[in-house]
Design a protein around this motif. Structure first.
Motif, mmCIF file in Angstrom:
data_model
loop_
_atom_site.group_PDB
_atom_site.id
_atom_site.type_symbol
_atom_site.label_atom_id
_atom_site.label_comp_id
_atom_site.label_asym_id
_atom_site.label_seq_id
_atom_site.Cartn_x
_atom_site.Cartn_y
_atom_site.Cartn_z
ATOM 1 N N HIS A 39 0.832 -1.196 0.000
ATOM 2 C CA HIS A 39 0.000 0.000 0.000
ATOM 3 C C HIS A 39 0.874 1.256 0.000
ATOM 4 N N ASP A 40 0.371 2.297 -0.633
ATOM 5 C CA ASP A 40 0.936 3.650 -0.519
ATOM 6 C C ASP A 40 2.443 3.714 -0.743
ATOM 7 N N ILE A 41 2.896 3.192 -1.866
ATOM 8 C CA ILE A 41 4.318 3.205 -2.192
ATOM 9 C C ILE A 41 4.713 4.618 -2.630
ATOM 10 N N ILE A 42 5.767 5.110 -2.024
ATOM 11 C CA ILE A 42 6.264 6.443 -2.349
ATOM 12 C C ILE A 42 7.776 6.451 -2.173
ATOM 13 N N ALA A 43 8.466 7.281 -2.956
ATOM 14 C CA ALA A 43 9.926 7.373 -2.858
ATOM 15 C C ALA A 43 10.341 8.838 -2.812
ATOM 16 N N TYR A 44 11.356 9.096 -2.022
ATOM 17 C CA TYR A 44 11.891 10.446 -1.871
ATOM 18 C C TYR A 44 13.370 10.477 -2.213
ATOM 19 N N ASP A 45 13.786 11.534 -2.893
ATOM 20 C CA ASP A 45 15.197 11.808 -3.137
ATOM 21 C C ASP A 45 15.706 12.568 -1.914
ATOM 22 N N VAL A 46 16.488 11.902 -1.086
ATOM 23 C CA VAL A 46 16.990 12.508 0.155
ATOM 24 C C VAL A 46 18.476 12.868 0.044
ATOM 25 N N SER A 47 19.007 12.857 -1.186
ATOM 26 C CA SER A 47 20.443 13.060 -1.389
ATOM 27 C C SER A 47 20.917 14.447 -0.959
ATOM 28 N N ASP A 48 20.060 15.444 -1.001
ATOM 29 C CA ASP A 48 20.461 16.788 -0.589
ATOM 30 C C ASP A 48 20.519 16.962 0.921
ATOM 31 N N VAL A 49 19.811 16.114 1.667
ATOM 32 C CA VAL A 49 19.766 16.281 3.126
ATOM 33 C C VAL A 49 20.488 15.175 3.894
ATOM 34 N N LEU A 50 20.778 14.075 3.244
ATOM 35 C CA LEU A 50 21.512 12.978 3.884
ATOM 36 C C LEU A 50 22.730 12.606 3.044
ATOM 37 N N SER A 51 23.828 12.345 3.700
ATOM 38 C CA SER A 51 25.022 11.929 2.961
ATOM 39 C C SER A 51 25.158 10.406 2.907
ATOM 40 N N ILE A 52 24.321 9.696 3.669
ATOM 41 C CA ILE A 52 24.471 8.240 3.766
ATOM 42 C C ILE A 52 23.703 7.464 2.713
ATOM 43 N N THR A 53 22.727 8.104 2.047
ATOM 44 C CA THR A 53 21.937 7.411 1.027
ATOM 45 C C THR A 53 21.330 8.441 0.086
ATOM 46 N N ASP A 54 20.899 7.973 -1.078
ATOM 47 C CA ASP A 54 20.293 8.865 -2.070
ATOM 48 C C ASP A 54 18.782 8.938 -1.978
ATOM 49 N N ALA A 55 18.153 7.815 -1.642
ATOM 50 C CA ALA A 55 16.693 7.774 -1.732
ATOM 51 C C ALA A 55 16.097 6.811 -0.713
ATOM 52 N N PHE A 56 14.869 7.132 -0.328
ATOM 53 C CA PHE A 56 14.066 6.278 0.551
ATOM 54 C C PHE A 56 12.862 5.789 -0.234
ATOM 55 N N LEU A 57 12.523 4.520 -0.051
ATOM 56 C CA LEU A 57 11.276 3.971 -0.566
ATOM 57 C C LEU A 57 10.438 3.575 0.637
ATOM 58 N N LEU A 58 9.188 4.005 0.668
ATOM 59 C CA LEU A 58 8.270 3.660 1.746
ATOM 60 C C LEU A 58 7.122 2.850 1.166
ATOM 61 N N ALA A 59 6.743 1.796 1.872
ATOM 62 C CA ALA A 59 5.602 0.968 1.486
ATOM 63 C C ALA A 59 5.020 0.382 2.758
ATOM 64 N N ILE A 66 20.135 3.226 -1.630
ATOM 65 C CA ILE A 66 18.740 3.448 -1.241
ATOM 66 C C ILE A 66 18.465 2.719 0.074
ATOM 67 N N VAL A 67 17.434 3.171 0.765
ATOM 68 C CA VAL A 67 16.957 2.488 1.959
ATOM 69 C C VAL A 67 15.462 2.244 1.755
ATOM 70 N N VAL A 68 15.056 0.995 1.940
ATOM 71 C CA VAL A 68 13.656 0.611 1.768
ATOM 72 C C VAL A 68 13.041 0.393 3.143
ATOM 73 N N HIS A 69 11.902 1.044 3.372
ATOM 74 C CA HIS A 69 11.147 0.878 4.615
ATOM 75 C C HIS A 69 9.820 0.216 4.264
#
Length: 146
Positions: free
Chosen positions: A24-44, A90-93
């Protein structure tokens, strides 16, 4: 800085895998500007622990088979309420729907750009709310006891 092509490739494959397992509710964010440890988060999310595990297993298998990617870390597997797969890029949640509402990660990352996802993944938006309404206030127990 923006998410790399590799990160976007991983996000899209993970999002499609999650959609294929009815997340449900899959969404991804580009977090590369605010985090140095990863480029993107995927939430589901999913409405039960078994489905959370199924989604996580599918993402892990698909990314390994199609893109040769293995997570460097997998956390939360035992309870299956919130499983995190860390692929460095990437980090998948994958969260149980109740954890998703409680922790509201979208609120934390709302200022980050959303990444475009495959159509199947975009079609999952609003599914958690639809599922909750279909279950009703008693959790779908099917009526009152006499």
């Amino acid at each position: 800085m923006t998410a790399t092509d590799r990160s976007i490739e991983l996000i899209n494959a993970a999002a499609q895998a999650a959609a294929d397992k009815l997340a449900h509710d899959i969404i991804a964010y580009d977090v590369s500007d605010v985090l140095s440890i990863t480029d993107a988060f995927l939430l589901a999310s999913a409405p039960n622990d078994r489905q959370v595990k199924s989604i996580v297993d599918e993402i892990e298998e698909r990314l390994n088979k199609e893109l040769g990617a293995k997570p460097v870390r997998r956390e939360g597997d035992r309870e299956a309420r919130w499983v995190l797969l860390d692929y460095v890029d990437i980090v998948v949640h994958v969260q149980h729907s109740e954890e998703r509402v409680f922790y509201a990660l979208e609120r934390l990352w709302k200022d980050c750009p959303q990444l475009e996802l495959p159509a199947d993944a975009r079609a999952t938006r609003g599914k958690a709310e639809e599922h909750a309404q279909a279950q009703g206030p008693d959790g779908g127990a099917g009526g009152e006891l006499s």
